[in-house]
Design an enzyme around this catalytic site. Structure first.
Site, PDB file in Angstrom:
ATOM      1  N   HIS A  99       0.711  -1.138  -0.157  1.00 23.24           N
ATOM      2  CA  HIS A  99      -0.081   0.062  -0.059  1.00 23.24           C
ATOM      3  C   HIS A  99       0.672   1.319   0.083  1.00 23.24           C
ATOM      4  O   HIS A  99       1.372   1.823   1.063  1.00 23.24           O
ATOM      5  CB  HIS A  99      -1.055  -0.132   1.165  1.00 23.24           C
ATOM      6  CG  HIS A  99      -1.748  -1.154   1.396  1.00 23.24           C
ATOM      7  ND1 HIS A  99      -1.178  -2.393   1.650  1.00 23.24           N
ATOM      8  CD2 HIS A  99      -3.094  -1.357   1.248  1.00 23.24           C
ATOM      9  CE1 HIS A  99      -2.392  -3.157   1.605  1.00 23.24           C
ATOM     10  NE2 HIS A  99      -3.335  -2.731   1.302  1.00 23.24           N
ATOM     11  N   HIS A 148      -4.065   3.154  -3.291  1.00 24.34           N
ATOM     12  CA  HIS A 148      -4.235   2.714  -1.937  1.00 24.34           C
ATOM     13  C   HIS A 148      -3.595   1.356  -1.833  1.00 24.34           C
ATOM     14  O   HIS A 148      -2.840   1.338  -0.735  1.00 24.34           O
ATOM     15  CB  HIS A 148      -5.701   2.483  -1.471  1.00 24.34           C
ATOM     16  CG  HIS A 148      -5.913   1.613  -0.496  1.00 24.34           C
ATOM     17  ND1 HIS A 148      -6.170   1.805   0.773  1.00 24.34           N
ATOM     18  CD2 HIS A 148      -6.213   0.175  -0.437  1.00 24.34           C
ATOM     19  CE1 HIS A 148      -6.101   1.151   1.594  1.00 24.34           C
ATOM     20  NE2 HIS A 148      -6.225  -0.051   0.859  1.00 24.34           N
ATOM     21  N   GLU A 150     -17.771  -3.543  25.059  1.00 27.51           N
ATOM     22  CA  GLU A 150     -16.969  -4.915  25.158  1.00 27.51           C
ATOM     23  C   GLU A 150     -15.695  -4.903  24.427  1.00 27.51           C
ATOM     24  O   GLU A 150     -14.773  -5.467  24.731  1.00 27.51           O
ATOM     25  CB  GLU A 150     -18.102  -6.219  25.065  1.00 27.51           C
ATOM     26  CG  GLU A 150     -18.846  -6.404  25.962  1.00 27.51           C
ATOM     27  CD  GLU A 150     -20.172  -5.713  25.793  1.00 27.51           C
ATOM     28  OE1 GLU A 150     -20.060  -5.013  24.596  1.00 27.51           O
ATOM     29  OE2 GLU A 150     -20.888  -5.734  26.353  1.00 27.51           O
ATOM     30  N   HIS A 171     -28.625 -14.917  25.747  1.00 32.18           N
ATOM     31  CA  HIS A 171     -27.530 -14.780  26.688  1.00 32.18           C
ATOM     32  C   HIS A 171     -26.617 -16.087  26.996  1.00 32.18           C
ATOM     33  O   HIS A 171     -25.800 -16.077  27.872  1.00 32.18           O
ATOM     34  CB  HIS A 171     -28.061 -14.250  27.826  1.00 32.18           C
ATOM     35  CG  HIS A 171     -28.329 -12.786  28.131  1.00 32.18           C
ATOM     36  ND1 HIS A 171     -29.257 -12.336  26.845  1.00 32.18           N
ATOM     37  CD2 HIS A 171     -28.165 -11.703  28.794  1.00 32.18           C
ATOM     38  CE1 HIS A 171     -29.174 -10.871  27.093  1.00 32.18           C
ATOM     39  NE2 HIS A 171     -28.476 -10.644  28.106  1.00 32.18           N
TER      40      HIS A 171
HETATM   41  C1  LIG Z   1     -11.305  -4.507  10.100  1.00 31.33           C
HETATM   42  C2  LIG Z   1     -10.846  -4.414   8.715  1.00 31.33           C
HETATM   43  N1  LIG Z   1     -11.766  -4.335   7.579  1.00 31.33           N
HETATM   44  C3  LIG Z   1     -11.218  -4.225   6.320  1.00 31.33           C
HETATM   45  C4  LIG Z   1     -10.056  -4.205   6.155  1.00 31.33           C
HETATM   46  C5  LIG Z   1      -9.510  -4.105   4.655  1.00 31.33           C
HETATM   47  N2  LIG Z   1      -8.977  -2.804   4.622  1.00 31.33           N
HETATM   48  C6  LIG Z   1      -7.629  -2.440   4.386  1.00 31.33           C
HETATM   49  S1  LIG Z   1      -7.289  -0.837   4.157  1.00 31.33           S
HETATM   50  C7  LIG Z   1      -9.168  -0.578   3.763  1.00 31.33           C
HETATM   51  C8  LIG Z   1      -9.606   0.672   3.529  1.00 31.33           C
HETATM   52  C9  LIG Z   1      -9.104   1.744   4.462  1.00 31.33           C
HETATM   53  O1  LIG Z   1      -9.155   3.186   4.201  1.00 31.33           O
HETATM   54  P1  LIG Z   1      -8.241   4.118   4.670  1.00 31.33           P
HETATM   55  O2  LIG Z   1      -8.302   4.065   5.986  1.00 31.33           O
HETATM   56  O3  LIG Z   1      -9.263   5.591   4.307  1.00 31.33           O
HETATM   57  O4  LIG Z   1      -7.081   4.026   4.011  1.00 31.33           O
HETATM   58  P2  LIG Z   1      -6.333   4.790   2.815  1.00 31.33           P
HETATM   59  O5  LIG Z   1      -7.193   4.402   1.736  1.00 31.33           O
HETATM   60  O6  LIG Z   1      -6.373   6.066   3.108  1.00 31.33           O
HETATM   61  O7  LIG Z   1      -5.153   4.130   2.728  1.00 31.33           O
HETATM   62  C10 LIG Z   1      -9.630  -1.759   4.109  1.00 31.33           C
HETATM   63  C11 LIG Z   1     -11.198  -1.938   3.867  1.00 31.33           C
HETATM   64  C12 LIG Z   1      -8.939  -4.455   7.311  1.00 31.33           C
HETATM   65  N3  LIG Z   1      -7.751  -4.151   6.980  1.00 31.33           N
HETATM   66  N4  LIG Z   1      -9.573  -4.346   8.571  1.00 31.33           N
END
Ligand SMILES: Cc1ncc(C[n+]2csc(CCOP(=O)(O)OP(=O)(O)O)c2C)c(N)n1
Length: 669
Positions: free
Chosen positions: A37, A268, A417, A479
């Protein structure tokens, strides 16, 4: 600290060049790995340069310095930002070869930052939202330790870099709310406000005003141009002076510097490609070859890594000049010691329970154990997601802490939680306190992602999960946990305890606290259970994971395997069978994971011959691994129901009679 950038054009220019070093390393490493990334590191490079060069208190020569500032890359997919910073600042183990080997087997530069792989990685990140929530625990631990030892010894900040994704995750809500409530003023979140996520512009999915959201939770907020070193430095300086936690929304362009791709989701999570990289080099005026940093620029970065060396030495002197008793307490706390009285405390509890033979729910005996342990280990930090009175985490000697007085040993986490579990990971990672907290076992699923991260990071965190079966009765199937035991047992490096009586409860606590590199879950009953271990033994039998609690006089024909409240049922079934001349052994299995570690000989002796019956008021999934060729399982067929507990055990056939019948069927007697 000089934050007057406006009068110092050359410094601003230097920060920009330093940021370009991060950009170059990141785009080249991602290109070489053909995955990763580049967008975030390139977008947040200016912010990171200002933070590391002008504010972050750290010393690459002493990565574990307890009073260092913590930097948490909550948006873990931007790992190359962190790896670049660690290399540039001169952490010994982050070599240029590690950068070249980004994402390769055995490299410290894993796809997402992994705790323990390299110095300067404060936690594992990647599951979005976990970083910001874990940082709350670090900031809480810092503030609490500072209350006890003073700013001379504990005085550091926790910085978090979070993206849109982290702030979209529900977990961030719990974290933000809780940090605002506790006024964790040394928590500073740098929001990569680039309005882009994987699917494109964030306006596809959110209309949230993040500044208003944080402000409503009691934070200070600021909005800056994330490519302007002067504005960034100014905002960080202000945030450090605030008496509230701070959010700095840094407006950035994802993939900054890549002329055709910046500002788009294309940067990204994919390599920029050779052509775009060549154009980026031109745009950034960067003419060094891949993985090469101009010598002078690298030296400026290395100076950042040494910048606080004198400060650290002064701190070390202050530590050495502390009164001996205070110093040894501080060091014992950081080491996570259990204190000199721990073993005798457990032994006395076991002895008392065996003598008095109380009929207590294991949540109640656990409360009694905790009362003793919290006196023996003053840095045990208990808490609960509401429900303090139900789950036995708040014994008589617990003292609630709050934002005005952090000296207590009990945290009211609120109905959060997931946030609670992540906060505990942060407390454990920070050092100083041993965290435990409670909720109902059915809600383990709310905490699960943080429990998982704790297991991955090998953190000693104890999750007390009560109301562990249909034995809770009338609250009904919402529960009543059914699949939770099986799903928690499926998680690597997690110890799942389900003690059968007060003695096993004391033993389980001893195991959970001495096991320093695994989290534990204590599954405890709501209903009263008799004391089964009526003869005191010093040895911790729970530490073997499973043991024979009843051996018949003659040769056993079958073995009954059970955990928790069902051990009593197994013992009743053994008695019934004995009346018919069928001799069976009963095995209590409070912790499968510890049993797995025993020798095959021991396991064989405990499990006996091929005829075995497992009894557990939960999903049968997983039990077959402990069974023989002629075996049965008495378990829950599906979800529970709402009724008094005794009726439910009858209704679902989890009874001594059913066990008795099953054994006779298997033995054809
Ligand atoms: C809990 C979770 N859901 C999904 C992902 C997959 N994922 C990695 S980065 C991303 C998008 C994040 O967007 P942003 O925070 O805006 O990052 P940017 O594009 O600015 O690097 C996703 C959905 C993950 N790593 N963790």
């Amino acid at each position: 600290m000089d934050t007057k950038f406006e009068k110092d054009q050359s410094k601003t220019q230097l920060r920009r060049e330093m940021a370009n070093a991060i950009r170059a390393l990141s785009m080249d490493a991602v290109q070489q790995a053909n995955s990763g990334h580049p967008g975030l590191p390139m977008g947040m490079a200016d912010v990171a340069s200002v933070l590391f060069a002008d504010f972050l208190k750290f010393d690459t020569a002493s990565p574990e310095w307890p009073d260092r500032d913590r930097f948490i890359l909550s948006a873990g997919h931007g790992s190359m930002l962190l790896y670049s910073l660690l290399y540039l600042c001169g952490y010994e183990d982050m070599t240029i070869d590690e950068i070249r080997n980004f994402r390769q087997l055995g490299a410290k530069t894993a796809g997402h930052p992994e705790y323990g792989y390299a110095q300067g990685i404060e936690m594992t990140t990647g599951p979005l939202g976990q970083g910001i929530a874990t940082a709350v625990g670090m900031a809480l631990a810092e503030k609490k330790l500072a209350t006890e030892f003073g700013a001379d010894i504990v005085d550091h900040y926790t910085y978090v870099l979070a993206g849109d994704g982290c702030l979209m995750e529900g977990l961030s809500h719990e974290a933000i709310d809780f940090a605002g409530h506790l006024q964790l003023s040394k928590l500073i979140v740098l929001f990569d406000d680039n309005s882009i996520s994987i699917d494109g512009a964030t306006k596809l999915t959110t209309s949230m005003n993040q500044l208003a959201r944080f402000e409503a939770a009691g934070w200070d907020v600021a909005y800056v141009d994330g490519h302007d070193p002067v504005a960034i430095a100014d905002a960080i300086g202000r945030a450090r002076g605030s008496d509230k936690p701070s959010l700095i929304a840094c407006k950035t362009i994802i993939g900054f510097g890549a002329p055709n791709k910046q500002g788009t989701a294309a940067t990204h999570g994919a390599p920029l490609g050779a052509d775009e990289i060549a154009l980026t080099r031109r745009q950034l005026n960067w003419d060094s070859a891949p993985f090469e940093i101009p010598r002078e620029l690298l030296e400026r970065w290395r100076e950042c890594g040494r910048r606080c060396a004198a400060q650290r030495k002064d701190w070390q002197n202050r530590l050495e000049n502390m009164p001996a008793e205070r110093r040894s307490r501080f060091e014992a706390m950081l080491a996570g010691d259990l204190g000199a009285d721990f073993d005798s405390c457990i032994d006395e509890l076991k002895q008392r329970f065996s003598n008095e033979q109380p009929k207590l729910a294991t949540r109640q005996s656990s409360q009694q154990v905790l009362e003793s342990l919290m006196s023996a280990i003053p840095w045990l930090l208990s808490g609960s997601a509401d429900l303090s009175g139900s789950n036995g985490t708040r014994p008589g000697n617990a003292v609630s802490l709050d934002r005005t007085d952090l000296s207590g040993n009990y945290v009211h986490y609120g109905v959060r939680e997931h946030g609670m579990a992540a906060t505990m990971n942060g407390i454990a990672l920070h050092g100083g306190y041993i965290p435990l907290s409670g909720t109902f076992l059915a809600f383990a699923d709310y905490s699960r992602p943080a429990i998982r991260l704790g297991a991955l990071m090998k953190q000693r965190v104890v999750h007390v999960m009560t109301h562990d079966s249909i034995g809770l009765g009338e609250d009904g199937p919402t529960h009543q946990p059914v699949e939770q035991l099986a799903s928690l047992r499926a998680m690597p490096n997690l110890l799942v305890f389900r003690p059968a009586d007060a003695v096993e409860v004391a033993e389980s606590w001893a195991c959970a606290l001495t096991e320093t590199s695994s989290p534990s879950v204590m599954c405890l009953s709501r209903q009263g259970l008799p004391t089964l271990r009526t003869k005191h033994e010093r040895e911790n039998l729970t530490a073997r994971g499973a043991y024979v609690i009843h051996e018949p006089e003659g040769k056993r024909k079958a073995t009954l395997l059970a955990t928790g409240s069902e051990v009593e049922i197994a013992l009743q079934a053994a008695e019934m069978l004995a009346r018919f001349g069928v001799e069976v052994a009963v095995v209590s299995m409070p912790c499968w994971e510890l049993f797995e570690r025993q020798s095959p000989e021991y396991q064989k002796t405990v499990l006996g011959g091929e005829c075995r019956v497992a009894i557990e008021a939960a999903s049968p999934m997983g039990w077959d691994r402990w069974l023989g060729n002629r075996s049965g399982i008495i378990a829950m067929p599906g979800f529970g129901a709402s009724a008094p507990a005794a009726d439910l055990y009858e209704h679902f056939g989890i009874t001594a009679r059913a066990v008795h019948d099953e054994v006779r069927r298997l033995l054809h007697i």
